[in-house]
Design an enzyme around this catalytic site. Structure first.
Site, PDB file in Angstrom:
ATOM      1  N   LEU A  16       0.808  -1.211   0.000  1.00 42.17           N
ATOM      2  CA  LEU A  16       0.000   0.000   0.000  1.00 42.17           C
ATOM      3  C   LEU A  16       0.841   1.260   0.000  1.00 42.17           C
ATOM      4  CD1 LEU A  16      -2.783  -0.967   2.581  1.00 42.17           C
ATOM      5  CD2 LEU A  16      -3.002  -0.837   0.093  1.00 42.17           C
ATOM      6  N   GLY A  17       1.969   1.232   0.664  1.00 43.29           N
ATOM      7  CA  GLY A  17       2.804   2.422   0.729  1.00 43.29           C
ATOM      8  C   GLY A  17       4.063   2.177   1.532  1.00 43.29           C
TER       9      GLY A  17
ATOM     10  N   GLY B 117       7.241   4.390   3.847  1.00 43.68           N
ATOM     11  CA  GLY B 117       7.616   5.630   4.503  1.00 43.68           C
ATOM     12  C   GLY B 117       8.930   5.472   5.236  1.00 43.68           C
TER      13      GLY B 117
ATOM     14  N   MET C 196       9.533   4.934   8.276  1.00 46.25           N
ATOM     15  CA  MET C 196       9.556   3.931   9.336  1.00 46.25           C
ATOM     16  C   MET C 196       9.413   2.512   8.819  1.00 46.25           C
ATOM     17  SD  MET C 196       9.886   5.151  12.464  1.00 46.25           S
ATOM     18  CE  MET C 196       8.983   4.080  13.571  1.00 46.25           C
ATOM     19  N   GLY C 197       8.938   2.327   7.617  1.00 50.05           N
ATOM     20  CA  GLY C 197       8.741   0.971   7.108  1.00 50.05           C
ATOM     21  C   GLY C 197       7.751   0.944   5.968  1.00 50.05           C
TER      22      GLY C 197
ATOM     23  N   VAL D  74       3.716  -0.562   4.443  1.00 47.92           N
ATOM     24  CA  VAL D  74       2.344  -0.954   4.773  1.00 47.92           C
ATOM     25  C   VAL D  74       1.814  -1.856   3.663  1.00 47.92           C
ATOM     26  CG1 VAL D  74       0.047  -0.152   5.407  1.00 47.92           C
ATOM     27  CG2 VAL D  74       2.028   1.298   5.849  1.00 47.92           C
TER      28      VAL D  74
ATOM     29  N   LYS E 106       1.531  -3.167   9.026  1.00 43.30           N
ATOM     30  CA  LYS E 106       2.674  -2.260   9.003  1.00 43.30           C
ATOM     31  C   LYS E 106       3.917  -2.999   9.482  1.00 43.30           C
ATOM     32  CE  LYS E 106       0.168   2.062   9.402  1.00 43.30           C
ATOM     33  NZ  LYS E 106       0.270   3.465   9.835  1.00 43.30           N
TER      34      LYS E 106
ATOM     35  N   ASP F  34       2.125  13.311  16.860  1.00 41.01           N
ATOM     36  CA  ASP F  34       2.477  13.467  15.448  1.00 41.01           C
ATOM     37  C   ASP F  34       1.222  13.686  14.604  1.00 41.01           C
ATOM     38  OD1 ASP F  34       4.222  13.670  13.319  1.00 41.01           O
ATOM     39  OD2 ASP F  34       4.389  11.520  12.987  1.00 41.01           O
TER      40      ASP F  34
END
Length: 339
Positions: A17-18, A20, A22-23, A25, A40, A132
């Site tokens: 899915l995506g 970023g 941090m990791g 998804v 995630k 955040d």
């Protein structure tokens, strides 16, 4: 990367899915309930830090206790093959960072913030800070038959994990997105629910103006703005908005937390009132002995943040005040925000 059809931690992965900082998804399917899940996977380097791993477990367990219709549900967490993972509710929709403010009605922008405010106040009542809040962590679910678009807040606990993984908290630094970070986050001050309110006000500013409140290419200028500058009026970004919104945003983003609203819902209600008021904005009651205003908070290290060439960034193209043909949103579908 995990290939489609591969099984990870018992979940069957369907597609990416995506990704970023941090990791990654993935859209995955639960092995027993056959429901779609956002899985995630955090970067492997986080697994090697025992303190970060312990923090992850505590924060994920705490986030899983949050039960609110506008908070993305955490189902499970664990570790597999040297990676930490979280199984979360899958939201079929887009994140608010993909919204085009040029075509987003101001009323809808405030409605989005109202939904997030209610979720934040609930979490604060449970003793949980988000740390955040930003448009990328606000999910807008697609409409279904008989229902309007729903707003969800995601990534509770990830911000703290992100802080710990950088080993910068001892210096008072942070890794929450600069455009939405409060002065107390930048200076290593005490954080409380009004820290999330500051970020929420920044998010509303972005939804109304299309840029962050202290938009600049140089991160030092963004920091300087949050710590020392007055909030640029919305009129330099977009015409047609009630000037009362400036006062409400400035109060929600007061340099000192005690000058902000008591709750996020109170801020959101004041923003809704400011859309159409002719009698003036609803401002928070100053604490006893305080002078109303938005006092300057100096940086911890004077001279560390150079002043920008001008107080306000150059004016962006004027945005129309009413929605344009083609609907309020722009951008490709983004079903789940990467961590």
């Amino acid at each position: 990367m995990i290939d489609s059809g591969e099984v990870f931690a018992g979940y069957t992965v369907e597609r990416l899915l995506g990704q970023g900082g941090m990791g990654s998804v993935y859209l995955a399917r639960h092995p027993r309930f056959s429901r779609q899940t956002a899985l995630k996977l955090l970067n492997p380097n986080l697994y090697t830090d025992n303190e970060v791993r312990a923090r992850f477990e505590r924060e994920a367990d705490l986030a899983a206790q949050l039960d609110h219709p506008s908070i993305v549900t955490v189902y499970d967490r664990g570790s597999e093959n040297g990676q930490l993972w979280i199984a979360m509710q899958y939201i079929d929709g887009v994140d608010a960072a993909t919204v085009n403010p040029m075509t987003l009605p101001p009323e809808r922008a405030v409605q989005i913030i109202e939904g997030v405010a209610d979720a934040l106040d609930y979490a604060h009542g449970m003793g949980v800070l988000h740390r955040d809040v930003k448009p990328a962590n606000i999910m807008l679910a697609r409409s279904s038959v008989g229902q309007g678009e729903r707003v969800f807040l995601t990534d509770f606990g990830i911000a703290r994990l992100r802080e710990d993984s950088t080993h910068l908290t001892q210096t008072g630094m942070f890794t929450a997105t600069l455009a939405y970070a409060s002065p107390e986050q930048m200076t290593g001050g005490h954080l409380d629910p009004r820290t999330d309110q500051y970020a929420l006000a920044c998010a509303l500013y972005w939804l109304l103006a299309g840029v962050g409140p202290f938009d600049a290419d140089n991160p030092a200028d963004i920091i300087h703005g949050h710590l020392q500058l007055a909030l640029p009026p919305l009129a330099v970004r977009r015409r047609g908005l009630n000037p009362a919104l400036d006062a409400v945003l400035a109060a929600g983003m007061a340099k000192r937390p005690e000058h902000r609203y008591n709750t996020c819902a109170e801020f959101a209600a004041a923003a809704k009132h400011a859309l159409t008021t002719t009698s003036g904005p609803r401002l928070p009651t100053p604490p006893p002995g305080a002078v109303r205003g938005n006092p300057v908070v100096p940086p911890q290290h004077p001279g560390a943040y150079p002043a920008p060439a001008q107080q306000f960034p150059p004016a962006a193209p004027v945005y129309p005040a009413s929605p344009q043909p083609g609907g309020p949103y722009a951008g490709a579908p983004h079903p789940a925000a990467p961590p």
